[in-house]
Structures are given as C-alpha cells and as structure tokens.
Enzyme design. Sequence first.
Site, mmCIF file in Angstrom:
data_model
loop_
_atom_site.group_PDB
_atom_site.id
_atom_site.type_symbol
_atom_site.label_atom_id
_atom_site.label_comp_id
_atom_site.label_asym_id
_atom_site.label_seq_id
_atom_site.Cartn_x
_atom_site.Cartn_y
_atom_site.Cartn_z
ATOM 1 N N VAL A 63 0.821 -1.226 0.000
ATOM 2 C CA VAL A 63 0.000 0.000 0.000
ATOM 3 C C VAL A 63 0.851 1.271 0.000
ATOM 4 O O VAL A 63 0.309 2.367 -0.161
ATOM 5 C CB VAL A 63 -1.007 0.038 1.187
ATOM 6 C CG1 VAL A 63 -1.974 -1.122 1.126
ATOM 7 C CG2 VAL A 63 -0.297 0.104 2.525
ATOM 8 N N ASN A 89 -6.691 -1.942 6.641
ATOM 9 C CA ASN A 89 -6.130 -2.561 7.847
ATOM 10 C C ASN A 89 -4.604 -2.670 7.860
ATOM 11 O O ASN A 89 -4.017 -2.812 8.936
ATOM 12 C CB ASN A 89 -6.782 -3.958 7.985
ATOM 13 C CG ASN A 89 -6.100 -4.840 8.991
ATOM 14 O OD1 ASN A 89 -6.288 -4.661 10.205
ATOM 15 N ND2 ASN A 89 -5.295 -5.787 8.531
ATOM 16 N N TYR A 165 3.363 6.642 14.619
ATOM 17 C CA TYR A 165 2.146 5.806 14.604
ATOM 18 C C TYR A 165 0.931 6.619 15.064
ATOM 19 O O TYR A 165 -0.146 6.545 14.473
ATOM 20 C CB TYR A 165 2.406 4.616 15.525
ATOM 21 C CG TYR A 165 1.397 3.494 15.471
ATOM 22 C CD1 TYR A 165 1.373 2.593 14.407
ATOM 23 C CD2 TYR A 165 0.493 3.298 16.512
ATOM 24 C CE1 TYR A 165 0.471 1.535 14.395
ATOM 25 C CE2 TYR A 165 -0.413 2.250 16.495
ATOM 26 C CZ TYR A 165 -0.416 1.370 15.439
ATOM 27 O OH TYR A 165 -1.318 0.325 15.426
ATOM 28 N N LYS A 169 -2.478 7.241 12.919
ATOM 29 C CA LYS A 169 -3.753 6.684 13.378
ATOM 30 C C LYS A 169 -4.743 7.780 13.788
ATOM 31 O O LYS A 169 -5.959 7.599 13.647
ATOM 32 C CB LYS A 169 -3.515 5.703 14.533
ATOM 33 C CG LYS A 169 -2.704 4.459 14.134
ATOM 34 C CD LYS A 169 -3.403 3.631 13.058
ATOM 35 C CE LYS A 169 -2.757 2.268 12.856
ATOM 36 N NZ LYS A 169 -3.403 1.498 11.754
HETATM 37 P P1 NAD Z 1 -0.096 -7.784 11.815
HETATM 38 O O1 NAD Z 1 1.329 -7.368 11.773
HETATM 39 O O2 NAD Z 1 -0.433 -9.192 12.097
HETATM 40 O O3 NAD Z 1 -0.838 -7.376 10.462
HETATM 41 C C1 NAD Z 1 -0.482 -6.305 9.668
HETATM 42 C C2 NAD Z 1 -0.448 -6.776 8.231
HETATM 43 O O4 NAD Z 1 -0.145 -5.657 7.390
HETATM 44 C C3 NAD Z 1 0.657 -7.829 7.994
HETATM 45 O O5 NAD Z 1 0.122 -8.962 7.344
HETATM 46 C C4 NAD Z 1 1.637 -7.103 7.119
HETATM 47 O O6 NAD Z 1 2.345 -7.942 6.201
HETATM 48 C C5 NAD Z 1 0.745 -6.110 6.391
HETATM 49 N N1 NAD Z 1 1.487 -5.000 5.808
HETATM 50 C C6 NAD Z 1 2.526 -4.330 6.352
HETATM 51 N N2 NAD Z 1 2.978 -3.399 5.495
HETATM 52 C C7 NAD Z 1 2.211 -3.491 4.387
HETATM 53 C C8 NAD Z 1 2.180 -2.798 3.155
HETATM 54 N N3 NAD Z 1 3.082 -1.842 2.862
HETATM 55 N N4 NAD Z 1 1.237 -3.129 2.239
HETATM 56 C C9 NAD Z 1 0.349 -4.122 2.496
HETATM 57 N N5 NAD Z 1 0.336 -4.812 3.654
HETATM 58 C C10 NAD Z 1 1.261 -4.510 4.576
HETATM 59 O O7 NAD Z 1 -0.745 -6.813 12.888
HETATM 60 P P2 NAD Z 1 -2.249 -6.566 13.356
HETATM 61 O O8 NAD Z 1 -2.164 -6.319 14.808
HETATM 62 O O9 NAD Z 1 -3.191 -7.579 12.817
HETATM 63 O O10 NAD Z 1 -2.513 -5.146 12.671
HETATM 64 C C11 NAD Z 1 -3.642 -4.851 11.847
HETATM 65 C C12 NAD Z 1 -3.968 -3.369 11.988
HETATM 66 O O11 NAD Z 1 -4.408 -3.117 13.325
HETATM 67 C C13 NAD Z 1 -2.777 -2.428 11.783
HETATM 68 O O12 NAD Z 1 -3.201 -1.285 11.066
HETATM 69 C C14 NAD Z 1 -2.371 -2.042 13.177
HETATM 70 O O13 NAD Z 1 -1.719 -0.786 13.212
HETATM 71 C C15 NAD Z 1 -3.729 -2.005 13.854
HETATM 72 N N6 NAD Z 1 -3.694 -2.113 15.310
HETATM 73 C C16 NAD Z 1 -3.168 -3.212 15.922
HETATM 74 C C17 NAD Z 1 -3.213 -3.288 17.316
HETATM 75 C C18 NAD Z 1 -2.712 -4.492 18.064
HETATM 76 O O14 NAD Z 1 -2.628 -4.421 19.307
HETATM 77 N N7 NAD Z 1 -2.366 -5.587 17.432
HETATM 78 C C19 NAD Z 1 -3.750 -2.236 18.051
HETATM 79 C C20 NAD Z 1 -4.256 -1.135 17.393
HETATM 80 C C21 NAD Z 1 -4.228 -1.092 16.016
#
Ligand code: NAD
Length: 255
Positions: A63, A89, A165, A169
């Site tokens: 992305v 996401n 971050y 966000k």
């Molecule tokens: P995760 O690392 O398992 O998933 C993130 C996914 O994004 C991965 O599969 C990764 O390969 C993909 N990704 C990274 N860079 C990319 C790019 N340039 N293009 C396409 N895909 C890309 O983590 P998650 O916790 O499932 O995160 C999902 C979303 O939730 C994220 O936006 C994260 O910031 C947000 N989030 C997570 C948490 C948490 O506690 N886990 C809390 C708040 C927000």
Amino acid sequence: MQLSDFKIIVTGAASGMGAHFATRLAEAGAQVAAGDVNETGLAELVEAGQKLPGAIHARALDVSDDGQIASFVDWAHGAMGGLNGLINNAGVLRDGLLVKKDRKTGEIKTMSREAWERVISVNLTGATFMVRDVVAKMVATDAGPGAIVNISSIARHGNRGQSNYVSAKAALAANTLTWAREFAPFGIRVGAVAPGMIETPMTQGMNQKARDALVSAIPVGRIGEAEDIWLAVKFILECGYFNARTIDVDGGLSM
Ligand code: NAD
C-alpha cells in the site's frame, strides 16, 4: 447491508486481524479481495478459506506504492465481479522516542526520518490512497451503497514512543469524518475502529516487560482478540445508520 452483499477489499490480510476479518467475511458469504506484502500468508489464507460460502481472492499489494494500489483495485473489481467495500487494515510499527537520552552514556538519540516516513507511508498515505482509489472505482461503476472501515488505534489519543504511529492513526480517525461527509452523496459510509492491545503478530513482537505492563493495565483483565475487533467491524459494515465515527475497542485501557 448484509455481510453477504459485500465485495470487499481487506488490506494487510495475510496475518493477525486482517486474516481474521477476511475469513469471517467469507464465512458470511462475502466476496473478499485480500492484499498484503506477505504472499506466503496470503496463500495460507486462501487455502484455509477454500470451502467457505463466500470466496477469498488474493494478490500481492504494497500500500506504500501508488501504482500497486491502482492495479490492485482494478484487479479486485474484476476478481469479485464488483466492489463496494474496504477494510483499511495494513499497518506497521517503527516505535521509538522522538528524543532519547541514553542512561549510561548520556548519548542523545532521535527518531530517524526513515522510521517516521515508513509508518506515515504505509499507515497514512497508503491507507488514504486505498480509500481514494476504491471510492473512485465505486463511483465510476455506480456501485450503489457501500462502506469503508479504517483500522485506527487507541494510540490515536497519544502514546509515548509512537509519534509516527500516533500521527497516522489520529489522522485516519479524523479523516473518517472528512470522508464520510465527502462520500455521503455516493451512498458510501465511512467508519473506523481503534483497537487497544490485541493478540496478533504485531504485539507478539513486543518487549515482554512492556507487554506485561500494558496487559496488567487493561481494566477487563486480558489482552484483546481479533474477534473482539471483528465484532466492531461487523457492526460498522451492517449498520446503515453508523457513519463518520471511530469506535475505541480497548477493554477500557488508557495509554
Ligand atoms: P499484523 O502485523 O499481524 O498485520 C499487519 C499486516 O499488514 C501484515 O500482514 C503485514 O504484512 C501487512 N502490511 C505491512 N505493510 C504493508 C504494506 N506496505 N502493504 C500491504 N500490507 C502490509 O498486525 P495486526 O495487529 O493484525 O494489525 C492490523 C492493523 O491493526 C494495523 O493497522 C495495526 O496498526 C492495527 N492495530 C493493531 C493493534 C494491536 O494491538 N495488534 C492495536 C491497534 C491497532
């Protein structure tokens, strides 16, 4: 809208929450176009989803690359036979204090431009251009009603060690309202979910001490699961009166 009416793109779908959302959508009969930089994870997602009532189509997507976003959206529209939704996401972390003084040496360290730009490029610019190109395609094809769900974070309220971050966000949550207003004439709703601390590969990579300290501060007494966040995503997709707002789903945690 019913989940089975959706022809929806999920970014960052190869692991963690994205993989969970894609699977839940296909279980409910939706067509899903899954994109991620992690092609191995995408292949596993497709394999695991083969017998579900809907379908999971997958293709590599970075992305942070405008050209890849444009061609992914065109491909997704063709693969699903239409497009009326997006779960925005994909996300990365490059945590660090903006300015840090080493306790032993007194050396001053600062957040690098690379760490700043990588997070902004994926979590903000990438997410924004996903919305731009998905909505442009929906409008060009008269897709009718549709919905976008941005995945923000509780860090949107501010969090130590996450200037990059937090910026991305918070902007995503603010623009959820901007885009809801801009796209209302096209019948497209925009909502966001701001997760607290959720058990995924992203948090599994955290320093154990920092992780334990955060989990012990969560009032409900446990780390969140992808399913907790899915319930909010599902609500936004289904509820035609929900628009422009960001739902914090964090077990009551304040960072
Ligand atoms: P995760 O690392 O398992 O998933 C993130 C996914 O994004 C991965 O599969 C990764 O390969 C993909 N990704 C990274 N860079 C990319 C790019 N340039 N293009 C396409 N895909 C890309 O983590 P998650 O916790 O499932 O995160 C999902 C979303 O939730 C994220 O936006 C994260 O910031 C947000 N989030 C997570 C948490 C948490 O506690 N886990 C809390 C708040 C927000």
